[in-house]
Write a protein that holds these residues in place. Sequence first.
Motif, short mmCIF file in Angstrom:
data_model
loop_
_atom_site.label_atom_id
_atom_site.label_comp_id
_atom_site.label_asym_id
_atom_site.label_seq_id
_atom_site.Cartn_x
_atom_site.Cartn_y
_atom_site.Cartn_z
N TRP A 51 0.83 -1.20 0.00
CA TRP A 51 0.00 0.00 0.00
C TRP A 51 0.87 1.25 0.00
N LYS A 52 0.60 2.15 -0.94
CA LYS A 52 1.35 3.40 -1.03
C LYS A 52 0.70 4.49 -0.17
N ILE A 53 -0.64 4.52 -0.14
CA ILE A 53 -1.38 5.50 0.64
C ILE A 53 -2.35 4.71 1.53
N PRO A 54 -1.89 4.29 2.70
CA PRO A 54 -2.72 3.42 3.55
C PRO A 54 -4.10 3.99 3.89
N ALA A 55 -4.18 5.28 4.15
CA ALA A 55 -5.47 5.88 4.52
C ALA A 55 -6.49 5.72 3.38
N LEU A 56 -6.06 5.93 2.15
CA LEU A 56 -6.95 5.79 1.00
C LEU A 56 -7.31 4.32 0.77
N GLU A 57 -6.34 3.44 0.94
CA GLU A 57 -6.60 2.01 0.78
C GLU A 57 -7.63 1.53 1.81
N ILE A 58 -7.45 1.94 3.05
CA ILE A 58 -8.38 1.57 4.11
C ILE A 58 -9.75 2.20 3.85
N GLY A 59 -9.76 3.46 3.47
CA GLY A 59 -11.02 4.14 3.17
C GLY A 59 -11.80 3.47 2.05
N MET A 60 -11.07 3.00 1.03
CA MET A 60 -11.73 2.30 -0.08
C MET A 60 -12.42 1.04 0.44
N ARG A 61 -11.71 0.30 1.26
CA ARG A 61 -12.27 -0.96 1.78
C ARG A 61 -13.41 -0.70 2.75
N ILE A 62 -13.31 0.33 3.56
CA ILE A 62 -14.39 0.70 4.47
C ILE A 62 -15.63 1.11 3.68
N SER A 63 -15.43 1.86 2.61
CA SER A 63 -16.59 2.29 1.82
C SER A 63 -17.31 1.10 1.20
N TYR A 64 -16.57 0.07 0.77
CA TYR A 64 -17.21 -1.13 0.25
C TYR A 64 -17.99 -1.82 1.37
N GLY A 65 -17.37 -1.93 2.52
CA GLY A 65 -18.03 -2.56 3.66
C GLY A 65 -19.30 -1.83 4.07
N LEU A 66 -19.23 -0.50 4.12
CA LEU A 66 -20.42 0.28 4.49
C LEU A 66 -21.51 0.18 3.42
N ALA A 67 -21.11 0.14 2.16
CA ALA A 67 -22.10 -0.05 1.09
C ALA A 67 -22.73 -1.44 1.21
N LEU A 68 -21.93 -2.43 1.53
CA LEU A 68 -22.44 -3.79 1.70
C LEU A 68 -23.41 -3.87 2.88
N ILE A 69 -23.02 -3.32 4.02
CA ILE A 69 -23.87 -3.34 5.20
C ILE A 69 -25.16 -2.56 4.97
N SER A 70 -25.05 -1.38 4.37
CA SER A 70 -26.26 -0.59 4.12
C SER A 70 -27.16 -1.29 3.11
N GLY A 71 -26.57 -2.02 2.17
CA GLY A 71 -27.37 -2.80 1.22
C GLY A 71 -28.14 -3.91 1.91
N ILE A 72 -27.51 -4.55 2.88
CA ILE A 72 -28.18 -5.60 3.64
C ILE A 72 -29.35 -5.01 4.43
N VAL A 73 -29.11 -3.87 5.06
CA VAL A 73 -30.18 -3.20 5.81
C VAL A 73 -31.32 -2.82 4.87
N LEU A 74 -30.99 -2.32 3.69
CA LEU A 74 -32.02 -1.95 2.71
C LEU A 74 -32.85 -3.16 2.29
N LYS A 75 -32.22 -4.31 2.16
CA LYS A 75 -32.93 -5.53 1.78
C LYS A 75 -33.92 -5.94 2.86
N ILE A 76 -33.52 -5.73 4.12
CA ILE A 76 -34.39 -6.08 5.25
C ILE A 76 -35.54 -5.08 5.38
N LYS A 77 -35.20 -3.79 5.39
CA LYS A 77 -36.21 -2.75 5.51
C LYS A 77 -35.73 -1.51 4.76
N TYR A 78 -36.53 -1.06 3.82
CA TYR A 78 -36.13 0.11 3.02
C TYR A 78 -36.31 1.37 3.85
N ILE A 79 -35.21 2.10 3.97
CA ILE A 79 -35.22 3.42 4.60
C ILE A 79 -34.47 4.34 3.64
N ALA A 80 -35.13 5.40 3.21
CA ALA A 80 -34.59 6.25 2.14
C ALA A 80 -33.19 6.76 2.43
#
Length: 111
Positions: A51-80
């Motif tokens: 990793w050349k820029i660890p903060a950006l690398e970590i941020g990229m992975r966190i954003s995928y995780g948050l998108a994944l988690i929010s997608g799961i929540v959306l599947k269970i109950k839609y909240i705009a």
Amino acid sequence: MKKDLIFAPILFVLSTALALLETTGMTAHIVISVVGAIVLVVYTVLTKKEWKIPALEIGMRISYGLALISGIVLKIKYIAIIGVFHKIFAILFAVALLVIFIHKLIVNKKK
């Protein structure tokens, strides 16, 4: 850099496929997101020391995780507002992936 040339395009194709939810349908969207998570974990394990820029690398992975988690929540109950966060984090993931890949290409070309 070879690992980046393999994984970054795969992840970008997967994120593009995820953006095509209306075309692919929800079942494919879920399968693609799980495959993307697995690919991202493997990519992380194989390239963590490079990793050349660890903060950006970590941020990229966190954003995928948050998108994944929010997608799961959306599947269970839609909240705009969660739908908005889901799209924001998905876009952040794709942009960060692209920025990291281009940065690595530029740094590698200078060597």
